[in-house]
Scaffold this active site. Structure first.
Site, short mmCIF file in Angstrom:
data_model
loop_
_atom_site.label_atom_id
_atom_site.label_comp_id
_atom_site.label_asym_id
_atom_site.label_seq_id
_atom_site.Cartn_x
_atom_site.Cartn_y
_atom_site.Cartn_z
N ARG A 164 8.05 0.57 -2.69
CA ARG A 164 8.76 1.85 -2.55
C ARG A 164 9.76 2.01 -3.69
NH1 ARG A 164 9.99 3.80 3.65
NH2 ARG A 164 7.90 4.64 3.98
N GLN A 173 6.07 6.95 -6.00
CA GLN A 173 6.12 7.94 -4.93
C GLN A 173 4.87 8.80 -4.85
OE1 GLN A 173 9.77 10.10 -5.49
NE2 GLN A 173 10.98 8.64 -4.31
N ASP A 179 1.91 7.00 -3.08
CA ASP A 179 2.26 6.30 -1.85
C ASP A 179 1.46 6.84 -0.67
OD1 ASP A 179 3.44 5.10 0.32
OD2 ASP A 179 5.49 5.62 -0.21
N SER A 200 3.40 7.24 2.82
CA SER A 200 4.25 8.43 2.96
C SER A 200 3.41 9.68 3.16
CB SER A 200 5.15 8.58 1.73
OG SER A 200 6.11 7.56 1.69
N TYR A 212 12.70 0.24 4.33
CA TYR A 212 12.13 0.03 5.65
C TYR A 212 13.19 -0.48 6.62
CZ TYR A 212 7.63 0.28 3.23
OH TYR A 212 6.56 0.69 2.47
#
Length: 384
Positions: A124, A129, A132, A135, A232
Site C-alpha cells: 500500500r 494505488q 491495487d 481497493s 491495515y
C-alpha cells in the site's frame, strides 16, 4: 509475445481478467491476445466483443495457453482434482501468471516453473494505488453490500413522507471504515439512511465524520496505535475487543441494517457481532457480512448463504461480493492488471521487465525461475 486470458472456473466466480478496453491496449503494446471462449459472458462481455477488440477467441483453455508468455486470471488456476480442467498443468513453463492467486499455491507454481504474481499482496504505497485490486474490488463490494441490504430490508431506506403517514429512515451501522466500509457509508447516505460507523484505527474517526456519519466506538491508547504502516488494522488485544464489544452491544439493538467489513490481513476475520447481539436486534433487521470469505464478522454468518435467525434477523453471508457486480468489478480489475504490466513494460524488449529489487515487484511476486521468492514465504520456510 502472447497474452492469454482464461475463463474462471472456480465456484461463484463471475469476473474476467480482461475487457475489450484492456485488450485494445495490450494490442497497442504489440501483444497477441488470446481469450478463452466464454471467459467474459458472466460479466456481460461476449466473445464477439473481444474479437472486435482484436483478440483471438480460443475454443478452450489449452488453445488459449498454447505459447502464452503472460497469463491473466482472477483466481488461481485449477490444479489436478480441483475441477474439470487441470489449468495448472497447461501453463507454459516460464510464463508470467498474474491474478489474485493466494500464497498457498506458491509451491505448485514454482514446481511448474511459472513466474507467479499475486496481486492482492501489492504494497500500500502511492505508486501502487492504480493497480491495487483489493481497493478497487472492496469499493464495489461496499456499494453492493448496501444495495443487497436495501433489497433484503422490508421497510424503506430513506424517510418517506406520504398522505398516509411517515416511514422513518433506516438506521445503518457500518463496522469497519476501510475502503469497503467508507463506500458503504457513502452509499447508505445517498439512499437516505441515518448512518453510524465504527473502526479501531485512529484515522477512521475523521473519515467517518467527513462522510456525514456518526462515530461509535471505544477509544484508548491501544486504539491510537491500531494501524500498520501499510494502513491495515492491527490485531487488537482481548481487553480492547471486550470493551469495544460492550459499546457495540449497547448500540446495535437500535440499528435496522448492520454492514460488517472488518478484516485483518492474513488472518481470520474478527467476530464483531455475537449471537446475543443478533438476538437483541429487531425482527426484519439485516446484517450484511462482507467478511464471510474469511470466516465472518457475525457469529451467525453462514458463508455463501442468507439465513433468517429465529428472531427474524436476516444475515447475508454471500461470498465473493465483487463477483455480485461482475461487469464493474471486471472492468476495474482488468485495469489494475493493465496498469501493473504497463508500469513495468520494457518498450525495447516488447516485454515486461520486473526488477526484483522494486518494492512493488518484491511484494507481488510469489515465484520466479522455479523458486519461491516472496519474502514472507521464505521466512516461513526458514522457520519450519
Amino acid at each position: 509475445m502472447r497474452l492469454a486470458v482464461l475463463k474462471e472456473r472456480r465456484p461463484a466466480e463471475t469476473r474476467v481478467a480482461a475487457t475489450p478496453e484492456t485488450v485494445k491496449k495490450y494490442k497497442a503494446l504489440g501483444l497477441a491476445v488470446a481469450v478463452e471462449a466464454g471467459a467474459g459472458l458472466k460479466a456481460g462481455v461476449t466473445d464477439a466483443a473481444f474479437a472486435e477488440a482484436g483478440a483471438e477467441v480460443a475454443p478452450d483453455a489449452k488453445a488459449a495457453l498454447d505459447g502464452a508468455d503472460i497469463v491473466l486470471k482472477v483466481r488461481a488456476p485449477l490444479a489436478a482434482g480441483e475441477g474439470e480442467v487441470d489449468e495448472l498443468a497447461m501453463l507454459p513453463r516460464g510464463a508470467l501468471l498474474l491474478g489474485q492467486l493466494g500464497t498457498e499455491h506458491a509451491g505448485a507454481f514454482a514446481e511448474r516453473g511459472v513466474d507467479a504474481g499475486s496481486m492482492e499482496l501489492l504494497p500500500r504505497i502511492t505508486r501502487a494505488q492504480s493497480m491495487d485490486i483489493l481497493s478497487s474490488q472492496a469499493n464495489l463490494a461496499g456499494y453492493r453490500a448496501v444495495v443487497e441490504a436495501a433489497a433484503a430490508f422490508d421497510r424503506g431506506f430513506p424517510m418517506l413522507m406520504t398522505a398516509a403517514g411517515t416511514v422513518p429512515a433506516a438506521n445503518v451501522f457500518v463496522m469497519g471504515a476501510g475502503v469497503a466500509g467508507l463506500q458503504a457509508i457513502a452509499t447508505a447516505r445517498r439512499l437516505g439512511g441515518r448512518v453510524s460507523a465504527t473502526d479501531v484505527r485512529p484515522a477512521a474517526k475523521e473519515e467517518i465524520k467527513s462522510l456525514g456519519a456518526a462515530f461509535i466506538g471505544h477509544e484508548d491508547e491501544e486504539s491510537r496505535a491500531a494501524q500498520t504502516a501499510g494502513g491495515y488494522a492491527k490485531p487488537m488485544s482481548a481487553a480492547f475487543l471486550a470493551k469495544q464489544a460492550e459499546v457495540v452491544a449497547d448500540a446495535i439493538k437500535k440499528f435496522d441494517i448492520v454492514v460488517c467489513t472488518a478484516l485483518v490481513q492474513g488472518r481470520k476475520a474478527p467476530t464483531l457481532v455475537s449471537q446475543p447481539m443478533v438476538e437483541s436486534m429487531k425482527p426484519g433487521s439485516v446484517i450484511v457480512d462482507l467478511a464471510a470469505d474469511a470466516g465472518g464478522n457475525c457469529a451467525m454468518t453462514k458463508p455463501g448463504e442468507m439465513v433468517t435467525t429465529p428472531n427474524g434477523v436476516r444475515v447475508l453471508g454471500y461470498t465473493n461480493w465483487p463477483g455480485r457486480i461482475p461487469a464493474a468489478s471486471s472492468a476495474l480489475y482488468a485495469r489494475n492488471l493493465l496498469t501493473f504490466l504497463t508500469t513495468f513494460w520494457d518498450k525495447e524488449a516488447g516485454a515486461p521487465k520486473l526488477p526484483p529489487e522494486d518494492e512493488i515487484v518484491r511484494g507481488v511476486m510469489l515465484t520466479r525461475g522455479g523458486q519461491v521468492v516472496h519474502p514472507s514465504l521464505q521466512q516461513q520456510a526458514k522457520a519450519a
